[in-house]
Design a protein around this motif. Structure first.
Motif, PDB file in Angstrom:
ATOM      1  N   PHE A 149      13.618 -16.778 -18.696  1.00 50.49           N
ATOM      2  CA  PHE A 149      12.665 -15.692 -18.873  1.00 50.49           C
ATOM      3  C   PHE A 149      11.236 -16.202 -18.717  1.00 50.49           C
ATOM      4  O   PHE A 149      10.406 -15.586 -18.039  1.00 50.49           O
ATOM      5  CB  PHE A 149      12.857 -15.048 -20.246  1.00 50.49           C
ATOM      6  CG  PHE A 149      11.807 -14.016 -20.572  1.00 50.49           C
ATOM      7  CD1 PHE A 149      11.800 -12.795 -19.933  1.00 50.49           C
ATOM      8  CD2 PHE A 149      10.818 -14.272 -21.515  1.00 50.49           C
ATOM      9  CE1 PHE A 149      10.834 -11.843 -20.221  1.00 50.49           C
ATOM     10  CE2 PHE A 149       9.852 -13.333 -21.816  1.00 50.49           C
ATOM     11  CZ  PHE A 149       9.863 -12.113 -21.156  1.00 50.49           C
ATOM     12  N   GLN A 150      10.943 -17.336 -19.332  1.00 47.20           N
ATOM     13  CA  GLN A 150       9.603 -17.910 -19.231  1.00 47.20           C
ATOM     14  C   GLN A 150       9.261 -18.251 -17.785  1.00 47.20           C
ATOM     15  O   GLN A 150       8.116 -18.086 -17.353  1.00 47.20           O
ATOM     16  CB  GLN A 150       9.514 -19.156 -20.119  1.00 47.20           C
ATOM     17  CG  GLN A 150       9.549 -18.846 -21.599  1.00 47.20           C
ATOM     18  CD  GLN A 150       9.697 -20.088 -22.456  1.00 47.20           C
ATOM     19  OE1 GLN A 150      10.229 -21.103 -22.018  1.00 47.20           O
ATOM     20  NE2 GLN A 150       9.242 -20.016 -23.695  1.00 47.20           N
ATOM     21  N   THR A 151      10.248 -18.717 -17.032  1.00 45.50           N
ATOM     22  CA  THR A 151      10.025 -19.034 -15.621  1.00 45.50           C
ATOM     23  C   THR A 151       9.680 -17.780 -14.838  1.00 45.50           C
ATOM     24  O   THR A 151       8.774 -17.777 -13.997  1.00 45.50           O
ATOM     25  CB  THR A 151      11.282 -19.702 -15.018  1.00 45.50           C
ATOM     26  OG1 THR A 151      11.520 -20.939 -15.691  1.00 45.50           O
ATOM     27  CG2 THR A 151      11.095 -19.960 -13.529  1.00 45.50           C
ATOM     28  N   TYR A 152      10.407 -16.696 -15.108  1.00 49.34           N
ATOM     29  CA  TYR A 152      10.124 -15.435 -14.412  1.00 49.34           C
ATOM     30  C   TYR A 152       8.704 -14.961 -14.725  1.00 49.34           C
ATOM     31  O   TYR A 152       7.952 -14.559 -13.826  1.00 49.34           O
ATOM     32  CB  TYR A 152      11.137 -14.365 -14.818  1.00 49.34           C
ATOM     33  CG  TYR A 152      10.940 -13.056 -14.088  1.00 49.34           C
ATOM     34  CD1 TYR A 152      11.584 -12.806 -12.885  1.00 49.34           C
ATOM     35  CD2 TYR A 152      10.073 -12.078 -14.588  1.00 49.34           C
ATOM     36  CE1 TYR A 152      11.384 -11.606 -12.201  1.00 49.34           C
ATOM     37  CE2 TYR A 152       9.865 -10.894 -13.915  1.00 49.34           C
ATOM     38  CZ  TYR A 152      10.528 -10.659 -12.719  1.00 49.34           C
ATOM     39  OH  TYR A 152      10.306  -9.487 -12.039  1.00 49.34           O
ATOM     40  N   VAL A 153       8.344 -15.009 -15.995  1.00 50.55           N
ATOM     41  CA  VAL A 153       7.009 -14.567 -16.402  1.00 50.55           C
ATOM     42  C   VAL A 153       5.937 -15.426 -15.732  1.00 50.55           C
ATOM     43  O   VAL A 153       4.941 -14.913 -15.219  1.00 50.55           O
ATOM     44  CB  VAL A 153       6.865 -14.625 -17.934  1.00 50.55           C
ATOM     45  CG1 VAL A 153       5.411 -14.426 -18.350  1.00 50.55           C
ATOM     46  CG2 VAL A 153       7.742 -13.565 -18.583  1.00 50.55           C
ATOM     47  N   ALA A 154       6.147 -16.750 -15.711  1.00 47.07           N
ATOM     48  CA  ALA A 154       5.169 -17.648 -15.095  1.00 47.07           C
ATOM     49  C   ALA A 154       5.027 -17.368 -13.606  1.00 47.07           C
ATOM     50  O   ALA A 154       3.925 -17.440 -13.043  1.00 47.07           O
ATOM     51  CB  ALA A 154       5.578 -19.102 -15.318  1.00 47.07           C
ATOM     52  N   THR A 155       6.132 -17.008 -12.965  1.00 44.72           N
ATOM     53  CA  THR A 155       6.120 -16.729 -11.526  1.00 44.72           C
ATOM     54  C   THR A 155       5.314 -15.486 -11.201  1.00 44.72           C
ATOM     55  O   THR A 155       4.550 -15.453 -10.225  1.00 44.72           O
ATOM     56  CB  THR A 155       7.558 -16.560 -11.002  1.00 44.72           C
ATOM     57  OG1 THR A 155       8.272 -17.773 -11.208  1.00 44.72           O
ATOM     58  CG2 THR A 155       7.562 -16.203  -9.511  1.00 44.72           C
ATOM     59  N   HIS A 156       5.461 -14.459 -12.003  1.00 41.95           N
ATOM     60  CA  HIS A 156       4.851 -13.167 -11.668  1.00 41.95           C
ATOM     61  C   HIS A 156       3.540 -12.879 -12.395  1.00 41.95           C
ATOM     62  O   HIS A 156       2.726 -12.114 -11.899  1.00 41.95           O
ATOM     63  CB  HIS A 156       5.849 -12.035 -11.937  1.00 41.95           C
ATOM     64  CG  HIS A 156       7.018 -12.046 -11.011  1.00 41.95           C
ATOM     65  ND1 HIS A 156       6.951 -11.598  -9.706  1.00 41.95           N
ATOM     66  CD2 HIS A 156       8.285 -12.498 -11.194  1.00 41.95           C
ATOM     67  CE1 HIS A 156       8.122 -11.753  -9.123  1.00 41.95           C
ATOM     68  NE2 HIS A 156       8.958 -12.297 -10.001  1.00 41.95           N
TER      69      HIS A 156
END
Length: 276
Positions: A149-156
């Protein structure tokens, strides 16, 4: 800024709970989470069919949808609600797209973030529910879901500011739950987990106190009795913390409050069994 602050609070809470569960349980089932999250493209209306998935508006929408989706998934997972055929697109029908999102790209991005967060939140929430009620839960899976989830947030998200109003962003078709209320209910769920972990500790200490007493080791029996009493006290305090979110968490916090109180009652019973 609310989304970032909320995610930061959630991350700190997750880390505290996972550390507590790892410390309290010696029989945690650890396994690898297989596969990665599939993100689906969906059309909300005719204009969205022409939306672009690689624009600032799309990323802004994805950023705004991720945490609400995560919360919806955590709450549904905790309550053991299933995701039909593993398909997260159903959340698009369940959660309305905020009217303030007028750009086709932003609306498409919001749906993408909603589904991604929901998928990961469901997995996390299911383990959270088990951790609130049993000693059989998977902290490794919870950590992996959080990391993805943190990776997705960081990406977008990047430097974007997701500015949705938590109090007016509805998370069901009836408009009875909001991002703010789901955030409060998931806090109650984490307190229920902490209460259960303390109850498990109280029960273990009580057993050892009784064993020590039976063996005639009064010093050890006293030590374990005090440990059981302390764990019971903490379980009761966590149950009260869960109850403090009753009004703001609305109906979705009810089960967590019940779980927390059940754990506190177990802990109290265990501690009392060492008296006399």
């Amino acid at each position: 800024m609310e989304i970032e602050r909320g995610a930061a609070r959630m991350n700190r809470l997750v880390e505290q709970v996972v550390r507590s569960m790892r410390r309290r349980s010696a029989s945690v089932l650890v396994c690898a989470l297989v596969g990665s999250v599939a993100l689906f493209t969906s059309m909300f209306d005719a204009t969205v069919a022409f939306a672009d998935r690689d624009t600032p508006q799309f990323h802004r929408g994805a950023c705004q949808g991720a945490y609400p989706g995560w919360l919806r998934g955590v709450v549904d997972g905790y309550h053991e609600l299933s995701m039909p055929s593993g398909d997260p697109t159903g959340v698009l029908a369940k959660v309305p797209t905020p009217a303030v999102l007028t750009s086709a790209d932003e609306r498409l991005g919001y749906g993408d973030g909603l589904m991604a967060g929901f998928t990961l939140g469901m997995g996390y929430g299911a383990e959270l529910g088990r951790a609130a009620r049993t000693a059989d839960f998977n902290t490794e899976k919870m950590g992996q879901m959080t990391a993805q989830f943190q990776t997705y947030v960081a990406t977008h998200c990047g430097d974007l500011v997701a500015a949705l109003d938590w109090n007016t962003t509805f998370m069901n078709a009836a408009g009875t739950s909001t991002v703010a209320s789901l955030n409060e209910s998931q806090l109650a769920m984490h307190f229920a987990v902490s209460a259960n972990q303390e109850a498990i500790a109280a029960e273990a200490s009580a057993r050892r106190a009784l064993e020590a007493k039976a063996e005639g080791d009064e010093q050890a029996a006293l030590k374990f009795r005090e440990a059981a009493q302390l764990a019971a006290q903490l379980a009761g305090e966590f149950a009260q913390m869960a109850k403090s979110h009753a009004a703001t968490g609305r109906e979705e916090a009810v089960q967590a409050i019940i779980d927390a109180q059940a754990a506190a009652d177990r802990a109290k019973k265990a501690a009392e069994s060492t008296d006399g």
